[in-house]
Design a protein around this motif. Sequence first.
Motif, mmCIF file in Angstrom:
data_model
loop_
_atom_site.group_PDB
_atom_site.id
_atom_site.type_symbol
_atom_site.label_atom_id
_atom_site.label_comp_id
_atom_site.label_asym_id
_atom_site.label_seq_id
_atom_site.Cartn_x
_atom_site.Cartn_y
_atom_site.Cartn_z
ATOM 1 N N ASP A 12 -5.162 -9.434 49.699
ATOM 2 C CA ASP A 12 -5.893 -8.216 50.052
ATOM 3 C C ASP A 12 -5.906 -7.188 48.937
ATOM 4 O OD1 ASP A 12 -6.451 -9.187 52.583
ATOM 5 O OD2 ASP A 12 -4.704 -8.236 53.514
ATOM 6 N N SER A 15 -8.804 -7.467 46.651
ATOM 7 C CA SER A 15 -10.084 -7.769 47.279
ATOM 8 C C SER A 15 -11.028 -6.585 47.113
ATOM 9 C CB SER A 15 -9.892 -8.094 48.764
ATOM 10 O OG SER A 15 -9.405 -6.957 49.461
ATOM 11 N N VAL A 99 -7.909 -3.958 56.630
ATOM 12 C CA VAL A 99 -7.230 -5.203 57.018
ATOM 13 C C VAL A 99 -7.522 -5.552 58.469
ATOM 14 C CG1 VAL A 99 -4.991 -6.310 57.334
ATOM 15 C CG2 VAL A 99 -5.417 -4.925 55.296
#
Length: 243
Positions: A12, A15, A99
């Motif tokens: 993450d 990203s 998330v």
Amino acid sequence: MLMSSVFAAARDVFSPPLRKILWKSLALTVLLLALVWAGLTHLIGLFLQGHPLSADYPLIDGIASFLAGAGIFIGLAYLLPPVSAIVAGYFLDDVAEVVETRDYPGEKPGRALPLGQALFYGLRFAGLSLLVNLIALLLFFIPGPNIIVFFAANAYLLGREYFELAAGRFWPQEDVARFRVENRLTVLAGGAVLAALVLVPVVNLLIPIFGAAMMVHLHKRLMMRRLAAGDGTGRLDARSRPF
């Protein structure tokens, strides 16, 4: 469960949805550390200017200034956990929303903490972390115990703070404390991952975003396990007491 959360957070951090938040987090972390560095350097400089040996022995003054600068650099490692807590308190909801929306689209999203409350939690933790790390810094010249105290204290503090920030989006504070205690070993292990990253130069600057993402994943996975165990309401009970 923990390792899957760690790998998910590592994915993450870089990203596209989190990249912009990451750059902001890095900028704020570096700025706060630079302000601390400048402040401490200025104070040490004022002290050396007023010391009688500075005028009589310029070489001593130069050596002392160099050692002071190196000492401040080492000291910044001990100041990084409280600084990261302030940064995490500011950016956690932004990270959590990304998330939760991307990786848990079918579930009810968390509720963002008011900015003042999030910063209060971050500052409260930063104060406690600063006190603990100053004690650890006093043990710097004692080989063995210094690293053990530094690592153990930050594993507990970082795990507790980041988990409670992530879980606080879903539960009242008293329920968050009970849930953390129920899963104390898992949360402590997550904190140990963050404490280990503190010891890695440059990488440790990623802790606010990485820690936030990791604890969001970890909290979600722990809740899934609780629901799978048969508690269809997800309500936290009072069997455990905070430690």
